[in-house]
Enzyme design. Sequence first.
Site, PDB file in Angstrom:
ATOM      1  N   SER A 100       0.805  -1.141  -0.078  1.00 38.88           N
ATOM      2  CA  SER A 100      -0.003  -0.054  -0.003  1.00 38.88           C
ATOM      3  C   SER A 100       1.027   1.288   0.004  1.00 38.88           C
ATOM      4  CB  SER A 100      -0.867   0.012   0.974  1.00 38.88           C
ATOM      5  OG  SER A 100      -1.921   1.084   1.213  1.00 38.88           O
ATOM      6  N   ASP A 242      -3.046   5.667  -3.929  1.00 37.42           N
ATOM      7  CA  ASP A 242      -1.646   5.093  -3.432  1.00 37.42           C
ATOM      8  C   ASP A 242      -1.386   3.734  -4.251  1.00 37.42           C
ATOM      9  OD1 ASP A 242      -3.863   3.461  -2.729  1.00 37.42           O
ATOM     10  OD2 ASP A 242      -3.152   3.274  -0.493  1.00 37.42           O
ATOM     11  N   ASP A 244      -1.870   0.587  -4.208  1.00 36.79           N
ATOM     12  CA  ASP A 244      -2.873  -0.479  -4.345  1.00 36.79           C
ATOM     13  C   ASP A 244      -4.172   0.018  -4.675  1.00 36.79           C
ATOM     14  OD1 ASP A 244      -3.336   0.605  -1.637  1.00 36.79           O
ATOM     15  OD2 ASP A 244      -3.554  -1.224  -0.818  1.00 36.79           O
ATOM     16  N   ASP A 246      -6.360   1.756  -3.173  1.00 32.45           N
ATOM     17  CA  ASP A 246      -7.577   1.780  -2.216  1.00 32.45           C
ATOM     18  C   ASP A 246      -7.929   3.239  -1.582  1.00 32.45           C
ATOM     19  OD1 ASP A 246      -5.481   1.595  -0.316  1.00 32.45           O
ATOM     20  OD2 ASP A 246      -6.207   0.141   0.840  1.00 32.45           O
TER      21      ASP A 246
END
Length: 453
Positions: A100, A242, A244, A246
Site C-alpha cells: 500500500s 496510492d 494499491d 484503495d
Amino acid sequence: MQAIPTLKISISGVRGVVGESLTPTLLTRFAQAFGTYVGPGAIVIGRDTRTSGEMVRQAVVAGLLSSGCRVVDLDICPVPTVQLLVRSRNARGGLAITASHNPAEWNALKFVNSAGLFLTAAQARQLLDIYHQGEYVKVTGAEMRSVEASAGAIDLHVKAIIDALGPLPQSTRKLRVVVDSCNGAGSIVAPRLLEALGAEVFTVNTTPDGLFPRGAEPVPEHLGALCEAVRTHGADVGFAQDMDADRLAVVNERGEAVGEEYTLVLAARYVLARERGPVVANLSTTNVLDAVVRAFDCPIYRSKIGEANVTEEMQRRGAVVGGEGNGGVIYPRINFARDSLVGMALILHLLASTDRTVSDLLSELPRSFMVKEKLTCRSDRIGRVLKRVRAVYARWPQDLRDGVKVSTPEGWLLVRASNTEPIIRLVAEGETEEKARRMIEDLRAVVEDCLNS
C-alpha cells in the site's frame, strides 16, 4: 540502541522489508497457513506493481498450491478488485500482494475472507495460530491444481461501477480530470473508468512499472506534479491514488490539494442526498463528516482504525456509506471495500449533478484543520507511551478503543500504534490551524519525552 523491526504482523496483514524480514520462506508459510485456514477451493490473488511483486507472487502461489487451493491469478490490479472478484467468483478467499502506502522496499500480504472483506481481528488470530503452530494442510503432487490466469478483472470492476451509478449526467461540457496513480495498481484501470464515465482524462504517473515517482501516500506534500497538471490542463478536479488503489485524495480546480480527509466527506454528501442511512467512519476521521451527515438527519458511528474494523461496524449498523479519513471510501452497493475507483465515480457524479466546483462545495463546510505526524517507535514501547498520554490528558474525556483519543475544548487529538509500520501516529484536529498545530506540538513533546526517557 535496538534496531527498529522491519516485520509488522497485525489485523492489516503481514508486512516487511523484502530481503530482510520478508523472505520467500516466510511468505510461503503464510500462504500455506491461509490455505489451511480457508480450506480447499478457489483463492483469488492480485498484486500491485512493486518490483518485488513477482517474487512474492511465486512464493504465495507455491504455498497455496501445496495446501490444496486453486489459485485464480488476477496479476496486477487494485486491492478492491481482488475483493470484488472474491465475491463474484464465490471464492474461498483472496490474497492481495501489496504494501500500500509503505516505501518501495516494503511488500506485504493482505488476507481476504470469502465475503470479500479483510479478516476480522478474531479471524486474523485464527490464521496466526495456524501459522505459528506450523501444522499446514499438505497435498500430494497429483492433487495440486494449475494456476488459472484470470483476464478481465479490471473490466468487471469498471462495469460494476458504471452499472450502479451510470455515466456522468449530460451537461454543456465534459468534466476534465487529471489522475495520478503513482505508477501503481490503478495505472491502467483508473483512466479506463474515467473515460467510461464520460470525463476528459489527463494522466500523471500511470506507467505500471513499480517505480515510485513520489511518496506513495496521497498526502498534499506528495502531490506537486498532480496540482501542476490540474492547473496546466484547466481541469475540474485531480485524483491521486496510492500504490494499491484503495485510497484516494482530491485536488481542487485551482490545483490545490484539499487533503485526503475530504474524500469521504464529498463521497458521503453525494450518497446521502440519494439514500439516507447510517454512516460509519474511524476514530481519526475529520469531524467535518459529522456535520455533513447531520445535515441529512442521519446517524454517524465511529469504529477502530483499519478497514476490517470499519466494515465490521458498517455491517452492524447497516451503513449506506463509510470509510476512513485517509482517503478510503466504502460504498457497499458497489464494493464492500475501500475503493478509490468508487470514490472517483461518486465525487465526479457529485460535481456533475450539482454543477459546482470542489472549492464551492467545500466552502459550505465547517472550517477545520488537521495535522498528522508519525514517530518511529518499537512495539514494546507503545504501552508506555499510551499510559503517559492518558495521564497527561487525564482531565479531558478519552476514547481508548484504539490508542488514546482525547477531546479538548480546542478540538481532539489521537495517538496510536500503526497497523502497517513500526511507528506511532499522532493526529490533531482543531477549528484553526494554530490550534491544531499547538495540540500536535504538545502531544509530540509528551510522546518524545516518554520515548527518550
